[in-house]
Design an enzyme around this catalytic site. Structure first.
Site, short mmCIF file in Angstrom:
data_model
loop_
_atom_site.label_atom_id
_atom_site.label_comp_id
_atom_site.label_asym_id
_atom_site.label_seq_id
_atom_site.Cartn_x
_atom_site.Cartn_y
_atom_site.Cartn_z
N LYS A 250 9.72 2.74 0.84
CA LYS A 250 8.54 2.69 1.70
C LYS A 250 8.10 4.12 2.00
O LYS A 250 8.87 4.90 2.54
CB LYS A 250 8.86 1.95 3.00
CG LYS A 250 7.67 1.77 3.92
CD LYS A 250 7.92 0.68 4.93
CE LYS A 250 6.83 0.61 5.99
NZ LYS A 250 7.14 -0.39 7.01
N GLY B 142 0.81 -1.22 0.00
CA GLY B 142 0.00 0.00 0.00
C GLY B 142 0.84 1.26 0.00
O GLY B 142 0.36 2.33 -0.35
N ASP C 223 1.12 -11.19 6.58
CA ASP C 223 1.63 -10.32 5.50
C ASP C 223 2.96 -9.70 5.90
O ASP C 223 3.63 -9.09 5.07
CB ASP C 223 0.62 -9.23 5.17
CG ASP C 223 0.13 -8.47 6.39
OD1 ASP C 223 -0.40 -9.13 7.31
OD2 ASP C 223 0.28 -7.24 6.45
N ASN C 224 3.35 -9.86 7.17
CA ASN C 224 4.63 -9.32 7.63
C ASN C 224 5.64 -10.43 7.88
O ASN C 224 6.61 -10.25 8.63
CB ASN C 224 4.43 -8.50 8.91
CG ASN C 224 3.64 -7.23 8.65
OD1 ASN C 224 3.58 -6.75 7.51
ND2 ASN C 224 3.03 -6.68 9.68
P1 AMP Z 1 1.39 -2.93 8.16
O1 AMP Z 1 0.56 -3.15 9.37
O2 AMP Z 1 2.26 -1.70 8.22
O3 AMP Z 1 2.17 -4.13 7.77
O4 AMP Z 1 0.39 -2.61 6.99
C1 AMP Z 1 -0.68 -3.42 6.63
C2 AMP Z 1 -1.17 -3.02 5.28
O5 AMP Z 1 -1.56 -1.64 5.26
C3 AMP Z 1 -0.14 -3.18 4.15
O6 AMP Z 1 -0.82 -3.59 3.01
C4 AMP Z 1 0.39 -1.77 4.01
O7 AMP Z 1 0.94 -1.54 2.75
C5 AMP Z 1 -0.85 -0.93 4.26
N1 AMP Z 1 -0.54 0.42 4.74
C6 AMP Z 1 -0.05 0.77 5.94
N2 AMP Z 1 0.13 2.10 6.02
C7 AMP Z 1 -0.25 2.62 4.83
C8 AMP Z 1 -0.30 3.94 4.26
N3 AMP Z 1 0.06 5.01 4.95
N4 AMP Z 1 -0.73 4.04 2.99
C9 AMP Z 1 -1.12 2.98 2.28
N5 AMP Z 1 -1.10 1.73 2.75
C10 AMP Z 1 -0.67 1.53 4.00
MG MG Z 2 3.26 -4.84 6.45
#
Ligand code: AMP
Ligand code: MG
Length: 563
Positions: free
Chosen positions: A129, A108, A280-281
């Site tokens: 990122k 994202g 996903d992480n």
């Molecule tokens: P995370 O918890 O950071 O691993 O994020 C979970 C999902 O949310 C992933 O698909 C990320 O790419 C998306 N995501 C987190 N923050 C953002 C953001 N500011 N803009 C777009 N997508 C985000």
């Molecule tokens: Mg992530």
């Protein structure tokens, strides 16, 4: 070969050349079916500025110091310019978040610039990122703030130097644009400086990359992703086969289970809490990935999680991580079933995970204690009893293990006393002391390089002293019986027990300073954390335990997912 001009880098862009692409070119948030990625360009920012970089990572990809210092570098690595040879894309993946299937997630706010053929012959993906929205941004902005970017940049490199498998960080750039965040999720959003980190890894494929096509019945997409992953990252599993078959997928799963276990054992060794172990992480290479609301254990508390979103359930607490690793592997195993067409061989690996993990854990704890592998029940019990003791009275995990090597093993028949354990005193927290130190004082202490004065005699309860002495006598007995000499014991321990870790409050101090435009503490921390196992006499202050002011301060002891 180090290039002075980024245009000399060789990109092979195999991910986009060889895997199914999203046929739509529009960069609009939407479900993407039948594809592993979408082509997307970073969004330009107003004033790209490089504020830190890791020279080792620049070396790895073949970029000279002159190239790093060029204006072009900041432009490219803040997402304002791309090289002709790049073919940028965002990956498609799904995931289980906090135990629940979340459907399509995807990159994202991560944009892969392409894969570079590095001087060592390996191919590595460069990934920005925070470089703007992608089809996977859902309702968010695709951006990242300075505080979370400093944390990701520093921790990636700190983990690497600690010997923990991880994605790397090449650079940290400011974008010059403000990003709005509601840091505490309390209805008070505010502007923060935007930043972009360039991450580097052989692969950013996640467990969730397999889960999404499997969940949709897109078996051909799943197969292509698995086949290319094997070809690129597990080529030794092909053993003369022209095509992977069921046994190859099973063998890959086995290797992922193994590397995941190794990674988590290392997290447990250094006191790292990932904080968001969603599928996903989880990297297919068993690398630590997606540094968000992570934290480092200060006092040894297995139930601690830094992630405020997870505070209630503490699903991803320090002590839960081994179990969650297995839970996540089960999800990956499920996703591979359509390729293997037989659950049994995958189940066997899942069933063997506990033993696999325990064997690695016993080696790790044996090193931490300087005893060699803990290969019997008594050794395991000795280690477990110590961990139980550490959690009874607030004890700094990092300092305790480091200092345990400083306690000499007495001769057979000599009873130990509390004063023999004096080197361990530094490890105890005593809230009644040092409460008047401010974050400004801490900053000055770091700048002066002086040691934390620490309480002279922390009040360790009498009963606890007695228990620790009793434990130490058992330990000393094992140390005398072990095949290692006293010198080897100390060496083994000092190689397993870091002196310097990215303490939560240190990262926060660096962020506070950076937000004011002074990035020197980011650079200094990077420098200190390059040699985490070495004594660094003028950097003792960086090894001091958490000051009292940081006990409850957001960013130090608790972090939201806002980033
Ligand atoms: P995370 O918890 O950071 O691993 O994020 C979970 C999902 O949310 C992933 O698909 C990320 O790419 C998306 N995501 C987190 N923050 C953002 C953001 N500011 N803009 C777009 N997508 C985000
Ligand atoms: Mg992530």
């Amino acid at each position: 070969m180090q290039h002075d001009d980024l245009n000399q880098l060789t990109f092979n862009n195999r991910f986009v050349r060889e895997l199914p692409a999203d046929p739509q070119a529009m960069n609009l948030t939407r479900p993407v079916h039948g594809a592993c990625f979408s082509r997307v360009m970073p969004t330009a920012t107003s004033a790209p500025k490089l504020i830190a970089h890791a020279t080792e990572v620049a070396d790895l990809i073949g970029v000279s110091e002159a190239a790093v210092q060029s204006d072009h570098f900041a432009q490219v690595f803040a997402g304002s310019a791309t090289l002709d040879a790049m073919d940028p894309f965002a990956m498609t993946y799904g995931g289980h978040q906090f135990g629940t299937w979340a459907g399509q997630l995807g990159d994202g706010r991560a944009i892969n610039l392409g894969e570079v053929v590095c001087p060592d012959g390996k191919v590595r993906t460069l990934q920005l990122k925070g470089a703007g929205p992608t089809p996977y941004s859902r309702t968010a902005d695709g951006r990242a703030v300075l505080r979370s970017s400093v944390r990701e940049f520093l921790c990636s490199e700190a983990m690497f130097h600690l010997g923990v498998s991880t994605t790397r960080a090449l650079s940290l750039c400011l974008t010059g644009d403000a990003v709005m965040r509601d840091m505490f999720y309390d209805g008070h959003p505010g502007d923060e400086p935007g930043a972009v980190v360039c991450r580097v890894s052989e692969s950013f494929v996640r467990f969730g990359s397999f889960e999404l096509p499997a969940s949709r019945g897109e078996v051909e997409v799943l197969r292509e992703l698995a086949d290319r992953t094997i070809e690129w990252h597990f080529p030794h599993l092909m053993q003369g086969k022209s095509q992977p078959d069921a046994s190859t997928y099973v063998a890959m799963f086995h290797e992922v289970a193994d590397s995941t276990a190794t990674m988590i054992v290392d997290w447990m060794r250094v006191g790292f809490v990932h904080g968001v172990m969603n599928t996903d992480n989880m990297s297919i290479l068993g690398q630590t990935i997606d540094y968000g609301p992570y934290g480092w254990l200060e006092d040894f508390n297995p139930a601690w999680t830094p992630n405020t979103t997870d505070a209630g359930r503490a699903r991803y607490a320090y002590g839960e991580q081994p179990k969650i690793g297995l839970w996540n592997l089960i999800k990956l195993g499920n996703a591979l079933v359509p390729l293997v067409e037989d659950v049994d061989p995958l189940s066997k690996i899942v069933e063997g995970y506990q033993d696999l993990y325990s064997a690695k854990w016993r080696v790790m704890m044996g090193d931490k204690l300087g005893l060699g592998v803990l290969d019997d029940e008594a050794g395991t019990e000795l280690a477990q009893d110590l961990l139980a003791l550490l959690s009874e009275v607030e004890t700094d995990m990092t300092i305790f293990f480091r200092q345990l090597a400083r306690v000499p093993i007495p001769a057979e028949g000599t009873a130990s006393t509390w004063s023999d354990l004096k080197p361990l005193l530094e490890a105890f927290y005593d809230p009644s002391q040092g409460a008047d130190e401010t974050s400004q004082d801490s900053m000055e202490r770091l700048a002066g390089g002086i040691d934390h004065p620490g309480p002279a005699t922390p009040s360790v309860p009498e009963a606890h002293r007695t228990n620790l002495i009793a434990w130490f006598q058992r330990y000393a007995q094992s140390a005398r019986a072990s095949s290692l000499t006293e010198e080897e014991r100390v060496q083994t321990m000092d190689a397993a027990n870091p002196k310097y870790v990215l303490r939560n409050y240190l990262a926060q101090l660096a962020i506070d300073k950076s937000a004011e435009g002074d990035h020197s503490l980011v650079q200094e921390l990077l420098e200190v954390l390059r040699r985490p196992y070495d004594e660094q006499p003028n950097r003792q202050a960086f090894a001091a335990k958490r000051p009292e002011w940081a006990r409850h301060r957001p960013g130090c002891s608790m972090l939201s997912c806002s980033s």
